[in-house]
Design a protein around this motif. Sequence first.
Motif, PDB file in Angstrom:
ATOM      1  N   GLU A 219       0.794  -1.224   0.000  1.00 43.22           N
ATOM      2  CA  GLU A 219       0.000   0.000   0.000  1.00 43.22           C
ATOM      3  C   GLU A 219       0.835   1.286   0.000  1.00 43.22           C
ATOM      4  N   ARG A 220       1.955   1.242   0.688  1.00 37.90           N
ATOM      5  CA  ARG A 220       2.791   2.447   0.769  1.00 37.90           C
ATOM      6  C   ARG A 220       3.130   2.979  -0.634  1.00 37.90           C
ATOM      7  N   SER A 221       3.411   2.064  -1.542  1.00 33.35           N
ATOM      8  CA  SER A 221       3.797   2.490  -2.896  1.00 33.35           C
ATOM      9  C   SER A 221       2.624   3.144  -3.623  1.00 33.35           C
TER      10      SER A 221
ATOM     11  N   ASN B  74       2.130   6.753  -2.272  1.00 32.75           N
ATOM     12  CA  ASN B  74       3.136   7.687  -2.790  1.00 32.75           C
ATOM     13  C   ASN B  74       2.874   8.132  -4.225  1.00 32.75           C
ATOM     14  N   VAL B  75       1.838   7.578  -4.846  1.00 30.00           N
ATOM     15  CA  VAL B  75       1.562   7.917  -6.245  1.00 30.00           C
ATOM     16  C   VAL B  75       1.307   9.418  -6.435  1.00 30.00           C
ATOM     17  N   ARG B  76       0.568  10.030  -5.501  1.00 32.33           N
ATOM     18  CA  ARG B  76       0.259  11.465  -5.624  1.00 32.33           C
ATOM     19  C   ARG B  76       1.531  12.304  -5.688  1.00 32.33           C
ATOM     20  N   GLU B  77       2.502  11.911  -4.853  1.00 30.84           N
ATOM     21  CA  GLU B  77       3.762  12.639  -4.842  1.00 30.84           C
ATOM     22  C   GLU B  77       4.478  12.522  -6.194  1.00 30.84           C
ATOM     23  N   TRP B  78       4.422  11.306  -6.744  1.00 29.95           N
ATOM     24  CA  TRP B  78       5.041  11.095  -8.059  1.00 29.95           C
ATOM     25  C   TRP B  78       4.345  11.956  -9.114  1.00 29.95           C
TER      26      TRP B  78
ATOM     27  N   ARG C 147      -3.006  -6.650   3.678  1.00 28.35           N
ATOM     28  CA  ARG C 147      -3.642  -5.525   3.013  1.00 28.35           C
ATOM     29  C   ARG C 147      -3.136  -5.414   1.577  1.00 28.35           C
ATOM     30  N   VAL C 148      -4.065  -5.286   0.640  1.00 29.61           N
ATOM     31  CA  VAL C 148      -3.660  -5.120  -0.757  1.00 29.61           C
ATOM     32  C   VAL C 148      -4.390  -3.916  -1.346  1.00 29.61           C
ATOM     33  N   VAL C 149      -3.963  -3.490  -2.518  1.00 32.12           N
ATOM     34  CA  VAL C 149      -4.624  -2.373  -3.187  1.00 32.12           C
ATOM     35  C   VAL C 149      -5.523  -2.931  -4.283  1.00 32.12           C
ATOM     36  N   GLU C 150      -6.813  -2.622  -4.167  1.00 25.29           N
ATOM     37  CA  GLU C 150      -7.785  -3.191  -5.100  1.00 25.29           C
ATOM     38  C   GLU C 150      -7.908  -2.356  -6.385  1.00 25.29           C
ATOM     39  N   TYR C 151      -8.480  -2.977  -7.412  1.00 29.12           N
ATOM     40  CA  TYR C 151      -8.641  -2.333  -8.718  1.00 29.12           C
ATOM     41  C   TYR C 151      -9.317  -0.966  -8.598  1.00 29.12           C
TER      42      TYR C 151
END
Length: 181
Positions: free
Chosen positions: A95-97, A100-104, A137-141
Amino acid sequence: QILNHPFDRMFKVVFCGDAAVGKSTLIMRLCKGKFVSNINSTLGVDFQNKQLELDSKRIAVQLWDTAGQERFRSVTKSYFRGCDGVILVYDSTYERSFLNVREWIDTITESTPKKVSIMLVANKIDLRNQMRAEGRRVVEYDDGAKLAKEYQALFIETSAKDGTNSDEALIELARDMKCNE
Ligand code: GDP
């Protein structure tokens, strides 16, 4: 000489996203058509070439890798200079990655004056089911799709390991870059 030119168009595409999300592995998958493990990023060249055909036009794409600079938070604005598109990768099992998408995206926006196409990529979906079953915990579609929409970015889920959607990610991005011209 136009007639001898092997391509109709060339695009510069840069990969970014946190360390270990699978950027180099995706590039290898795209260029070699297979899963390459243990890529030594410090030995990496700046970019790999990939050719594809889109609406019967020959497109050459340069795929730029960060060569591990993100580990030291030193992906500079110049890395994005002159790019036509960005493949922004996160790890769908970490999830951390994703957070961080907004920052990228901010970094990309600050780095390039012109409009660049962004493909947000949720990688490692081959691992996700297993992690979910383990109660991790995972990131869903839907989370990825919603974030992409917010920034008018494209979105796709991939596995660089088994090859799911890796070609599609680049082709859809190329289609979008072509529309931006
Ligand atoms: P980078 O730092 O973003 O370039 O990440 P790497 O390409 O070096 O990948 C980090 C680790 O994740 C490596 O051990 C890869 O083999 C692994 N990896 C990359 N993509 C996938 C994937 O789609 N599925 C799985 N299971 N592992 C992956």
